[in-house]
Design a protein around this motif. Structure first.
Motif, PDB file in Angstrom:
ATOM      1  N   MET A  94       0.854  -1.202   0.040  1.00  0.00           N
ATOM      2  CA  MET A  94       0.054  -0.045   0.102  1.00  0.00           C
ATOM      3  C   MET A  94       0.622   1.351   0.173  1.00  0.00           C
ATOM      4  O   MET A  94       0.617   2.414  -0.821  1.00  0.00           O
ATOM      5  N   PRO A  95       1.855   1.347   0.830  1.00  0.00           N
ATOM      6  CA  PRO A  95       2.881   2.561   0.697  1.00  0.00           C
ATOM      7  C   PRO A  95       3.375   2.756  -0.557  1.00  0.00           C
ATOM      8  O   PRO A  95       3.360   3.982  -1.137  1.00  0.00           O
ATOM      9  N   SER A  96       3.781   1.687  -1.504  1.00  0.00           N
ATOM     10  CA  SER A  96       4.334   1.972  -2.703  1.00  0.00           C
ATOM     11  C   SER A  96       3.323   2.488  -3.694  1.00  0.00           C
ATOM     12  O   SER A  96       3.572   3.264  -4.445  1.00  0.00           O
ATOM     13  N   LEU A  97       2.167   1.803  -3.475  1.00  0.00           N
ATOM     14  CA  LEU A  97       0.918   2.471  -4.380  1.00  0.00           C
ATOM     15  C   LEU A  97       0.695   4.098  -4.051  1.00  0.00           C
ATOM     16  O   LEU A  97       0.513   4.624  -5.321  1.00  0.00           O
ATOM     17  N   ILE A  98       0.666   4.061  -2.770  1.00  0.00           N
ATOM     18  CA  ILE A  98       0.312   5.651  -2.496  1.00  0.00           C
ATOM     19  C   ILE A  98       1.483   6.460  -3.148  1.00  0.00           C
ATOM     20  O   ILE A  98       0.949   7.495  -3.686  1.00  0.00           O
ATOM     21  N   ALA A  99       2.716   6.187  -2.907  1.00  0.00           N
ATOM     22  CA  ALA A  99       3.935   6.987  -3.454  1.00  0.00           C
ATOM     23  C   ALA A  99       3.559   6.911  -4.906  1.00  0.00           C
ATOM     24  O   ALA A  99       3.948   7.995  -5.442  1.00  0.00           O
ATOM     25  N   ILE A 100       3.479   5.964  -5.655  1.00  0.00           N
ATOM     26  CA  ILE A 100       3.571   6.036  -7.023  1.00  0.00           C
ATOM     27  C   ILE A 100       2.105   6.978  -7.727  1.00  0.00           C
ATOM     28  O   ILE A 100       2.423   7.899  -8.403  1.00  0.00           O
ATOM     29  N   VAL A 101       0.816   6.752  -7.024  1.00  0.00           N
ATOM     30  CA  VAL A 101      -0.158   7.711  -7.583  1.00  0.00           C
ATOM     31  C   VAL A 101       0.192   8.906  -7.015  1.00  0.00           C
ATOM     32  O   VAL A 101      -0.095   9.898  -8.002  1.00  0.00           O
ATOM     33  N   ALA A 102       0.705   9.376  -5.809  1.00  0.00           N
ATOM     34  CA  ALA A 102       1.104  10.806  -5.567  1.00  0.00           C
ATOM     35  C   ALA A 102       1.771  11.390  -6.408  1.00  0.00           C
ATOM     36  O   ALA A 102       1.845  12.515  -6.853  1.00  0.00           O
ATOM     37  N   SER A 103       2.952  10.549  -6.835  1.00  0.00           N
ATOM     38  CA  SER A 103       3.880  11.056  -8.021  1.00  0.00           C
ATOM     39  C   SER A 103       3.319  11.415  -9.375  1.00  0.00           C
ATOM     40  O   SER A 103       3.706  12.258  -9.841  1.00  0.00           O
ATOM     41  N   TYR A 104       2.318  10.581  -9.683  1.00  0.00           N
ATOM     42  CA  TYR A 104       1.621  10.898 -10.961  1.00  0.00           C
ATOM     43  C   TYR A 104       0.953  12.130 -10.859  1.00  0.00           C
ATOM     44  O   TYR A 104       0.958  12.980 -11.634  1.00  0.00           O
ATOM     45  N   LEU A 105       0.182  12.328  -9.740  1.00  0.00           N
ATOM     46  CA  LEU A 105      -0.494  13.435  -9.682  1.00  0.00           C
ATOM     47  C   LEU A 105       0.377  14.729  -9.527  1.00  0.00           C
ATOM     48  O   LEU A 105       0.145  16.047 -10.059  1.00  0.00           O
ATOM     49  N   ILE A 106       1.563  14.593  -9.036  1.00  0.00           N
ATOM     50  CA  ILE A 106       2.519  15.672  -8.898  1.00  0.00           C
ATOM     51  C   ILE A 106       2.857  16.133 -10.227  1.00  0.00           C
ATOM     52  O   ILE A 106       3.203  17.113 -10.805  1.00  0.00           O
ATOM     53  N   GLY A 107       3.302  14.885 -10.803  1.00  0.00           N
ATOM     54  CA  GLY A 107       3.937  15.129 -12.456  1.00  0.00           C
ATOM     55  C   GLY A 107       2.591  15.656 -13.206  1.00  0.00           C
ATOM     56  O   GLY A 107       2.806  16.215 -14.127  1.00  0.00           O
ATOM     57  N   SER A 108       1.287  15.794 -13.006  1.00  0.00           N
ATOM     58  CA  SER A 108       0.182  16.025 -13.695  1.00  0.00           C
ATOM     59  C   SER A 108       0.086  17.675 -13.684  1.00  0.00           C
ATOM     60  O   SER A 108      -0.786  18.301 -14.362  1.00  0.00           O
ATOM     61  N   LEU A 109       0.877  18.144 -12.848  1.00  0.00           N
ATOM     62  CA  LEU A 109       0.933  19.864 -12.670  1.00  0.00           C
ATOM     63  C   LEU A 109       1.629  20.310 -13.955  1.00  0.00           C
ATOM     64  O   LEU A 109       2.842  20.286 -13.775  1.00  0.00           O
ATOM     65  N   SER A 110       0.782  20.763 -14.866  1.00  0.00           N
ATOM     66  CA  SER A 110       1.583  21.347 -15.909  1.00  0.00           C
ATOM     67  C   SER A 110       1.852  22.797 -15.955  1.00  0.00           C
ATOM     68  O   SER A 110       1.273  23.487 -15.804  1.00  0.00           O
ATOM     69  N   PHE A 111       3.119  22.756 -15.554  1.00  0.00           N
ATOM     70  CA  PHE A 111       3.863  24.114 -15.209  1.00  0.00           C
ATOM     71  C   PHE A 111       3.959  25.029 -16.245  1.00  0.00           C
ATOM     72  O   PHE A 111       3.848  26.657 -15.928  1.00  0.00           O
ATOM     73  N   ALA A 112       4.040  24.369 -17.484  1.00  0.00           N
ATOM     74  CA  ALA A 112       4.125  25.566 -18.686  1.00  0.00           C
ATOM     75  C   ALA A 112       2.600  26.205 -18.613  1.00  0.00           C
ATOM     76  O   ALA A 112       2.643  27.534 -18.868  1.00  0.00           O
ATOM     77  N   VAL A 113       1.434  25.651 -18.334  1.00  0.00           N
ATOM     78  CA  VAL A 113       0.159  26.176 -18.377  1.00  0.00           C
ATOM     79  C   VAL A 113       0.144  27.062 -17.126  1.00  0.00           C
ATOM     80  O   VAL A 113      -0.515  28.109 -17.134  1.00  0.00           O
ATOM     81  N   ILE A 114       0.456  26.549 -15.982  1.00  0.00           N
ATOM     82  CA  ILE A 114       0.372  27.171 -14.782  1.00  0.00           C
ATOM     83  C   ILE A 114       0.875  28.611 -14.520  1.00  0.00           C
ATOM     84  O   ILE A 114       0.671  29.599 -14.346  1.00  0.00           O
ATOM     85  N   VAL A 115       2.189  28.464 -15.060  1.00  0.00           N
ATOM     86  CA  VAL A 115       3.037  29.785 -14.996  1.00  0.00           C
ATOM     87  C   VAL A 115       2.570  30.778 -16.091  1.00  0.00           C
ATOM     88  O   VAL A 115       2.482  31.904 -15.576  1.00  0.00           O
ATOM     89  N   SER A 116       2.193  30.134 -17.266  1.00  0.00           N
ATOM     90  CA  SER A 116       1.623  30.858 -18.381  1.00  0.00           C
ATOM     91  C   SER A 116       0.310  31.989 -17.776  1.00  0.00           C
ATOM     92  O   SER A 116       0.184  33.119 -18.072  1.00  0.00           O
ATOM     93  N   LYS A 117      -0.371  31.067 -17.325  1.00  0.00           N
ATOM     94  CA  LYS A 117      -1.781  31.518 -16.494  1.00  0.00           C
ATOM     95  C   LYS A 117      -1.508  32.563 -15.407  1.00  0.00           C
ATOM     96  O   LYS A 117      -2.019  33.679 -15.537  1.00  0.00           O
ATOM     97  N   ALA A 118      -0.547  32.345 -14.591  1.00  0.00           N
ATOM     98  CA  ALA A 118      -0.380  33.151 -13.622  1.00  0.00           C
ATOM     99  C   ALA A 118       0.345  34.481 -14.149  1.00  0.00           C
ATOM    100  O   ALA A 118       0.301  35.529 -13.257  1.00  0.00           O
ATOM    101  N   LEU A 119       0.913  34.426 -15.405  1.00  0.00           N
ATOM    102  CA  LEU A 119       1.727  35.668 -15.831  1.00  0.00           C
ATOM    103  C   LEU A 119       0.879  36.212 -16.981  1.00  0.00           C
ATOM    104  O   LEU A 119       1.162  37.396 -17.624  1.00  0.00           O
ATOM    105  N   GLY A 120      -0.500  35.654 -17.074  1.00  0.00           N
ATOM    106  CA  GLY A 120      -1.297  36.669 -18.005  1.00  0.00           C
ATOM    107  C   GLY A 120      -0.892  36.187 -19.268  1.00  0.00           C
ATOM    108  O   GLY A 120      -1.344  37.071 -20.398  1.00  0.00           O
ATOM    109  N   MET A 121      -0.368  35.239 -19.828  1.00  0.00           N
ATOM    110  CA  MET A 121       0.527  34.891 -21.048  1.00  0.00           C
ATOM    111  C   MET A 121      -0.863  33.764 -21.706  1.00  0.00           C
ATOM    112  O   MET A 121      -1.743  33.298 -20.876  1.00  0.00           O
TER     113      MET A 121
END
Length: 208
Positions: A1-28
């Motif tokens: 279970m700890p392994s599964l939680i770690a892997i799923v959490a890592s996928y969710l972290i990876g799903s943060l698309s910073f190109a989109v987030i940063v661009s939106k934050a800067l009004g681009m």
């Protein structure tokens, strides 16, 4: 279970698309709406905002590094070892390619893969990064540099295993899968490289 939680959490972290987030934050504009339509640092750079591109690059790399680092640092008490750390890094990489928060429309994963490599072994990340830089300086193709680095990353891990870092079969398989996916995501770039129409670093993207 700890392994599964770690892997799923890592996928969710990876799903943060910073190109989109940063661009939106800067009004681009959304990077998925111009250039290559790839939500990554290289395409954000085409907007002309170098600061946004640098922030995207660093954040995309960090989200690949963080899961691997945290498991190395705190995973032992939960029975999480090198193999789980590598799988978590692969999950973060998959999250970048297919982000659940952004309609599964992700980037090509170069910066995130680099972060994973640094997390697995800093010298491995350095060697692979140096390979990318050498190819970029001599040929000025970001895509070619990424493809060559993707090819050499698992090779470096195998060669240095047991010498510069521990050799783990699961880690090696995770790196191979990551490299193959990275190459697959660059298939259009490979076609343009073969046709001689790929844009070079420092030049504006060619228009059809």
């Amino acid at each position: 279970m700890p392994s599964l939680i770690a892997i799923v959490a890592s996928y969710l972290i990876g799903s943060l698309s910073f190109a989109v987030i940063v661009s939106k934050a800067l009004g681009m504009a959304d990077p998925r709406s111009y250039g290559s339509k790839n939500p990554g640092a290289t395409n954000v750079l085409r907007s002309g905002n170098k600061g946004a591109a640098l922030a995207t690059l660093l954040l995309d790399a960090i989200k690949g590094w963080v899961p691997v680092f945290l498991i190395h640092r705190f995973g032992a008490q939960w029975g999480l070892g090198e193999g789980v750390a590598a799988l978590a890094g692969l999950a973060a990489f998959l999250g970048h390619l297919y982000p659940v928060f952004f309609g599964f429309q992700g980037g090509k994963g170069v910066a995130t893969a680099a972060g994973v490599l640094v997390g697995v072994a800093p010298w491995l990340g350095l060697a692979t990064g140096a390979t990318w830089l050498i190819i970029a300086v001599f040929f000025r193709y970001s895509s070619l540099s990424s493809l060559v680095a993707a090819f050499f990353a698992p090779a470096y891990y195998l060669i240095g295993g047991g010498i510069a870092w521990p050799l783990d079969r699961t880690v090696l398989i995770a790196l191979i899968v990551m490299s193959l996916l990275l190459i697959w995501r660059h298939r259009e770039n490979i076609r343009r490289l073969a046709a001689g129409t790929e844009s070079k670093l420092g030049s504006k993207k060619k228009q059809d």
